[in-house]
Design an enzyme around this catalytic site. Structure first.
Site, PDB file in Angstrom:
ATOM      1  CG  HIS A   1       9.453   5.710  10.889  1.00 53.15           C
ATOM      2  ND1 HIS A   1       9.821   6.675   9.991  1.00 53.15           N
ATOM      3  CD2 HIS A   1       8.869   4.729  10.153  1.00 53.15           C
ATOM      4  CE1 HIS A   1       9.469   6.301   8.760  1.00 53.15           C
ATOM      5  NE2 HIS A   1       8.884   5.113   8.833  1.00 53.15           N
TER       6      HIS A   1
ATOM      7  CD  GLU B   1       0.379  -6.755   3.126  1.00 56.26           C
ATOM      8  OE1 GLU B   1       1.144  -7.308   3.922  1.00 56.26           O
ATOM      9  OE2 GLU B   1       0.252  -5.517   3.057  1.00 56.26           O
TER      10      GLU B   1
ATOM     11  CG  HIS C   1       5.153   4.150  10.709  1.00 56.67           C
ATOM     12  ND1 HIS C   1       4.468   4.325   9.532  1.00 56.67           N
ATOM     13  CD2 HIS C   1       5.026   2.838  11.003  1.00 56.67           C
ATOM     14  CE1 HIS C   1       3.973   3.167   9.130  1.00 56.67           C
ATOM     15  NE2 HIS C   1       4.285   2.246  10.012  1.00 56.67           N
TER      16      HIS C   1
ATOM     17  CD  GLU D   1      -0.114   4.536   4.461  1.00 54.52           C
ATOM     18  OE1 GLU D   1      -1.127   5.070   4.988  1.00 54.52           O
ATOM     19  OE2 GLU D   1       1.035   4.979   4.625  1.00 54.52           O
TER      20      GLU D   1
ATOM     21  NE  ARG E   1       2.370  10.834   4.736  1.00 58.53           N
ATOM     22  CZ  ARG E   1       3.408  10.008   4.557  1.00 58.53           C
ATOM     23  NH1 ARG E   1       3.375   8.782   5.011  1.00 58.53           N
ATOM     24  NH2 ARG E   1       4.489  10.433   3.948  1.00 58.53           N
TER      25      ARG E   1
ATOM     26  CG  ASP F   1      -0.111  -0.086   2.544  1.00 56.12           C
ATOM     27  OD1 ASP F   1       1.133   0.000   2.492  1.00 56.12           O
ATOM     28  OD2 ASP F   1      -0.736  -0.229   3.610  1.00 56.12           O
TER      29      ASP F   1
HETATM   30  C1  UD1 Z   1       5.929   4.779   4.275  1.00 54.09           C
HETATM   31  C2  UD1 Z   1       4.611   4.229   3.693  1.00 54.09           C
HETATM   32  C3  UD1 Z   1       3.814   3.494   4.769  1.00 54.09           C
HETATM   33  C4  UD1 Z   1       4.653   2.457   5.475  1.00 54.09           C
HETATM   34  C5  UD1 Z   1       5.907   3.110   5.999  1.00 54.09           C
HETATM   35  C6  UD1 Z   1       6.784   2.055   6.623  1.00 54.09           C
HETATM   36  C7  UD1 Z   1       3.631   5.607   1.936  1.00 54.09           C
HETATM   37  C8  UD1 Z   1       2.633   6.663   1.610  1.00 54.09           C
HETATM   38  N1  UD1 Z   1       3.766   5.315   3.240  1.00 54.09           N
HETATM   39  O1  UD1 Z   1       5.601   5.814   5.181  1.00 54.09           O
HETATM   40  O2  UD1 Z   1       2.714   2.841   4.143  1.00 54.09           O
HETATM   41  O3  UD1 Z   1       3.903   1.932   6.535  1.00 54.09           O
HETATM   42  O4  UD1 Z   1       6.627   3.723   4.912  1.00 54.09           O
HETATM   43  O5  UD1 Z   1       7.737   2.557   7.488  1.00 54.09           O
HETATM   44  O6  UD1 Z   1       4.233   5.058   1.064  1.00 54.09           O
HETATM   45  N2  UD1 Z   1      13.208   8.511   6.320  1.00 54.09           N
HETATM   46  C9  UD1 Z   1      14.593   8.488   6.395  1.00 54.09           C
HETATM   47  N3  UD1 Z   1      15.221   7.297   6.139  1.00 54.09           N
HETATM   48  C10 UD1 Z   1      14.564   6.164   5.846  1.00 54.09           C
HETATM   49  C11 UD1 Z   1      13.166   6.188   5.795  1.00 54.09           C
HETATM   50  C12 UD1 Z   1      12.503   7.380   6.022  1.00 54.09           C
HETATM   51  O7  UD1 Z   1      15.239   9.476   6.674  1.00 54.09           O
HETATM   52  O8  UD1 Z   1      15.218   5.123   5.628  1.00 54.09           O
HETATM   53  C13 UD1 Z   1      12.499   9.800   6.550  1.00 54.09           C
HETATM   54  C14 UD1 Z   1      12.685  10.783   5.382  1.00 54.09           C
HETATM   55  O9  UD1 Z   1      12.772  12.078   5.880  1.00 54.09           O
HETATM   56  C15 UD1 Z   1      11.387  10.590   4.577  1.00 54.09           C
HETATM   57  C16 UD1 Z   1      10.396  10.385   5.728  1.00 54.09           C
HETATM   58  O10 UD1 Z   1      11.100   9.573   6.675  1.00 54.09           O
HETATM   59  O11 UD1 Z   1      11.088  11.690   3.758  1.00 54.09           O
HETATM   60  C17 UD1 Z   1       9.082   9.747   5.358  1.00 54.09           C
HETATM   61  O12 UD1 Z   1       9.263   8.557   4.561  1.00 54.09           O
HETATM   62  P1  UD1 Z   1       8.043   8.081   3.595  1.00 54.09           P
HETATM   63  O13 UD1 Z   1       8.423   6.806   2.941  1.00 54.09           O
HETATM   64  O14 UD1 Z   1       7.614   9.199   2.704  1.00 54.09           O
HETATM   65  O15 UD1 Z   1       6.847   7.853   4.597  1.00 54.09           O
HETATM   66  P2  UD1 Z   1       6.670   6.815   5.773  1.00 54.09           P
HETATM   67  O16 UD1 Z   1       5.931   7.534   6.838  1.00 54.09           O
HETATM   68  O17 UD1 Z   1       7.942   6.150   6.077  1.00 54.09           O
HETATM   69  N1  UDP Z   2      10.774  -3.449  11.970  1.00 55.52           N
HETATM   70  C1  UDP Z   2      12.162  -3.461  11.951  1.00 55.52           C
HETATM   71  N2  UDP Z   2      12.837  -2.580  12.770  1.00 55.52           N
HETATM   72  C2  UDP Z   2      12.201  -1.693  13.573  1.00 55.52           C
HETATM   73  C3  UDP Z   2      10.774  -1.671  13.566  1.00 55.52           C
HETATM   74  C4  UDP Z   2      10.090  -2.549  12.739  1.00 55.52           C
HETATM   75  O1  UDP Z   2      12.779  -4.241  11.234  1.00 55.52           O
HETATM   76  O2  UDP Z   2      12.875  -0.936  14.288  1.00 55.52           O
HETATM   77  C5  UDP Z   2      10.039  -4.371  11.060  1.00 55.52           C
HETATM   78  C6  UDP Z   2       8.911  -5.163  11.662  1.00 55.52           C
HETATM   79  O3  UDP Z   2       9.354  -6.425  12.144  1.00 55.52           O
HETATM   80  C7  UDP Z   2       7.948  -5.316  10.497  1.00 55.52           C
HETATM   81  C8  UDP Z   2       8.179  -4.070   9.668  1.00 55.52           C
HETATM   82  O4  UDP Z   2       9.433  -3.546  10.090  1.00 55.52           O
HETATM   83  O5  UDP Z   2       8.276  -6.425   9.685  1.00 55.52           O
HETATM   84  C9  UDP Z   2       7.082  -3.065   9.864  1.00 55.52           C
HETATM   85  O6  UDP Z   2       7.433  -1.851   9.264  1.00 55.52           O
HETATM   86  P1  UDP Z   2       6.647  -0.505   9.550  1.00 55.52           P
HETATM   87  O7  UDP Z   2       5.997  -0.579  10.875  1.00 55.52           O
HETATM   88  O8  UDP Z   2       7.602   0.600   9.287  1.00 55.52           O
HETATM   89  O9  UDP Z   2       5.581  -0.452   8.368  1.00 55.52           O
HETATM   90  P2  UDP Z   2       4.104  -1.059   8.213  1.00 55.52           P
HETATM   91  O10 UDP Z   2       4.166  -2.527   8.437  1.00 55.52           O
HETATM   92  O11 UDP Z   2       3.225  -0.329   9.170  1.00 55.52           O
HETATM   93  O12 UDP Z   2       3.735  -0.719   6.801  1.00 55.52           O
END
Ligand code: UD1
Ligand code: UDP
Length: 370
Positions: A244, A118, A212, A132, A214, A96
Site C-alpha cells: 500500500h 454495502e 494497510h 471505518e 490503521r 466505510d
Molecule cells: C482508506 C480508507 C480505508 C480503506 C483504504 C483502502 C478511510 C478512513 N480509510 O485508508 O477504509 O480500506 O483506504 O486502501 O477512508 N496514498 C498515496 N497514493 C494513493 C493512496 C494513498 O500516496 O493512491 C498515501 C497518501 O500518503 C495518503 C495515505 O496513503 O495520505 C493514506 O491514504 P488514506 O486514504 O487517508 O487512508 P488509507 O489507509 O488508504
Molecule cells: N487490490 C488491488 N491491488 C493490490 C491490492 C488489492 O487491486 O495491490 C484490490 C483487491 O482485489 C480488492 C481491493 O483492492 O478488491 C481491496 O482494497 P484494500 O485492501 O486497499 O481496501 P479494503 O477492501 O480493506 O477497504
C-alpha cells in the site's frame, strides 16, 4: 429524468462501484454522473483506467500522509460545490471511508437523498476497524436507501439499529460483479503479470500478502513483517507483497523485507494483476476487507491479521480465519495451511456468501422504481 451522482474516492470503493457506474451510465432513463474525491490518487487511477471510467468531477483531494480531519473537511467543502452544480436527486456512496461518510453528510445537508451501497456491516467496536466502523454507522444514519450485501447486514440495520425495513434492500455485494468482470478482462501480456510470471518459481507455493489498516500501524505491522521473513526461509514458499502507498506501511515494509530475495515487494498491483495473482496463489494473508470477500470465489483460504471482522459470513464458513497480528499466530496458521492438507481443504470455499454478480442490476432496478 432522475439525476444520480455516484461519489467515491479510494481503490476499494472504485472497484466495487465500477460495475454499477458502468451499468448506470448505459441506462438512458437515468442521468448519472461520477464524482471522485481522489482520497486516493494513484491507487484510484489504476482502477478507473482498468474499468475505462472517466470522472465527470475529479476533486483531486489526496495529500501525502493526510490526516482524517483535514481530509474530511476538504471532502465536505468540495463535494458541496458538485452538489450545487449537478443538483442530484440521489447520491450513491459506498462502504466505510472518509469519502463515503463525508459525501453522505454533504448530501444530507443539502436535503438530497443518500443511497448507501454495502450497508450494514458492523463489528460494534468503534476502534476496530478504525475509523471505518463509525464511518459506516454515520452513513447509515444519513442514508435513505440501504443496499445490504448479506442477511447479517440486514439484521444489523433493522433489528439492532431500528432502520425501517422498507428502506433496506437485500442486494448482495457488487464486489463479485467487479471480480467476474475483471476475470474476463485479464490481459496476460500486461507488464505486471509478465514480471510476476518471470519471478515465480513453479514448484514453490505462493503466499499473497497485503496490509494497510490503521489498527495495524506500528508494532502489529512489524510483527507481520517478522512472520513473513520466517515463512520466506522455507524452500517451498515464495511471498508476493504489493505494498500500500501509505508511508506508514510502505516505509516499514521496505525496511524489514526488501533484503529478502524470497519476498517480491512491489507497488500496488493494478486490479487485473492482483486478481491474477490471487488466482495463482496458495493462500492469502491480509487485513483487507475486499479481499476477504473475493477470495471465496477464487477458492483461496485467507488468514486475516485482525482480531475482529465486520465480514463474519466467510469466517463462519471457515474459509477465512482471524489470526490477529501476533507473530506466533501468523506463522502457526500459515505453516498449518502449508503442511496440513485437511486444514487447507476445510478452508477452501464451495460458494461465496457475498454475492452472485448481479448486485448492480438489482440496485439499478430499485433506483428506477423509487
Ligand atoms: C482508506 C480508507 C480505508 C480503506 C483504504 C483502502 C478511510 C478512513 N480509510 O485508508 O477504509 O480500506 O483506504 O486502501 O477512508 N496514498 C498515496 N497514493 C494513493 C493512496 C494513498 O500516496 O493512491 C498515501 C497518501 O500518503 C495518503 C495515505 O496513503 O495520505 C493514506 O491514504 P488514506 O486514504 O487517508 O487512508 P488509507 O489507509 O488508504
Ligand atoms: N487490490 C488491488 N491491488 C493490490 C491490492 C488489492 O487491486 O495491490 C484490490 C483487491 O482485489 C480488492 C481491493 O483492492 O478488491 C481491496 O482494497 P484494500 O485492501 O486497499 O481496501 P479494503 O477492501 O480493506 O477497504
Amino acid at each position: 429524468m432522475k439525476n444520480i451522482l455516484v461519489i467515491f474516492g479510494t481503490r476499494p470503493e472504485a472497484i466495487k462501484m465500477a460495475p454499477l457506474v458502468l451499468k448506470l451510465k448505459e441506462n438512458t432513463l437515468l442521468n448519472t454522473k461520477l464524482c471522485v474525491t481522489a482520497q486516493h490518487r494513484e491507487m484510484l487511477d489504476q482502477v478507473l483506467h482498468f474499468f475505462k471510467l472517466t470522472a465527470d468531477y475529479d476533486l483531486d483531494l489526496m495529500q501525502k500522509n493526510q490526516s482524517l480531519n483535514k481530509l474530511a473537511s476538504r471532502i465536505l467543502d468540495a463535494v458541496d460545490d458538485v452538489l450545487l452544480d449537478f443538483n442530484p436527486d440521489v447520491v450513491l456512496v459506498h462502504g466505510d471511508t472518509t469519502t463515503s461518510s463525508m459525501a453522505a453528510l454533504a448530501a444530507f445537508h443539502r436535503n438530497i437523498k443518500v443511497a448507501h451501497v454495502e450497508a450494514g456491516l458492523r463489528t460494534y467496536n468503534k476502534h476496530a476497524p478504525f475509523p471505518e466502523e463509525i464511518n459506516r454507522q454515520l452513513t447509515a444514519r444519513l442514508a435513505d436507501y440501504h443496499f445490504a450485501p448479506t442477511i447479517g447486514a440486514i439484521e444489523n440495520l433493522i433489528k439492532n439499529e431500528g432502520v425501517r425495513s422498507e428502506n433496506v434492500y437485500n442486494t448482495g455485494n457488487t464486489v463479485i460483479d467487479a471480480l467476474l468482470l475483471g476475470l474476463q478482462n485479464i490481459n496476460q501480456q500486461k507488464d505486471q503479470i509478465v514480471k510476476l510470471k518471470k519471478y515465480l518459481v513453479p514448484n514453490k507455493r505462493t503466499i499473497l500478502v497485503t496490509g494497510h489498516r490503521r489498527e495495524n500501524f506500528g508494532d502489529n505491522f512489524i510483527s507481520l513483517c517478522k512472520a513473513l521473513n520466517t515463512l520466506a526461509n522455507r524452500e517451498d514458499v515464495q511471498i508476493v507483497f504489493p505494498v500500500h502507498l501509505n508511508p506508514k506501511i510502505k516505509d516499514i515494509a521496505y525496511d524489514h523485507l526488501k533484503a529478502n530475495e524470497n519476498i517480491y515487494l512491489s507497488e500496488p498491483l493494478d486490479y487485473e494483476a492482483f486478481i491474477w495473482i490471487m488466482n495463482e496463489c496458495h493462500f492469502i494473508i491480509t487485513d483487507s476487507g475486499g479481499i476477504q470477500e473475493e477470495a471465496p470465489t477464487l477458492k483461496k483460504p485467507v488468514l486475516v491479521t485482525r482480531d475482529l471482522t465486520e465480514r463474519m459470513e466467510a469466517v463462519d464458513l471457515r474459509v477465512v480465519k482471524l489470526t490477529g497480528s501476533a507473530y506466533d499466530s501468523i506463522v502457526k496458521n500459515s505453516v498449518a495451511l502449508l503442511e496440513n492438507k485437511e486444514f487447507y481443504n476445510q478452508m477452501v470455499s464451495s460458494f461465496n456468501p457475498y454475492g452472485d454478480g448481479k448486485t448492480s442490476e438489482k440496485i439499478i432496478n430499485i433506483l428506477m422504481k423509487e
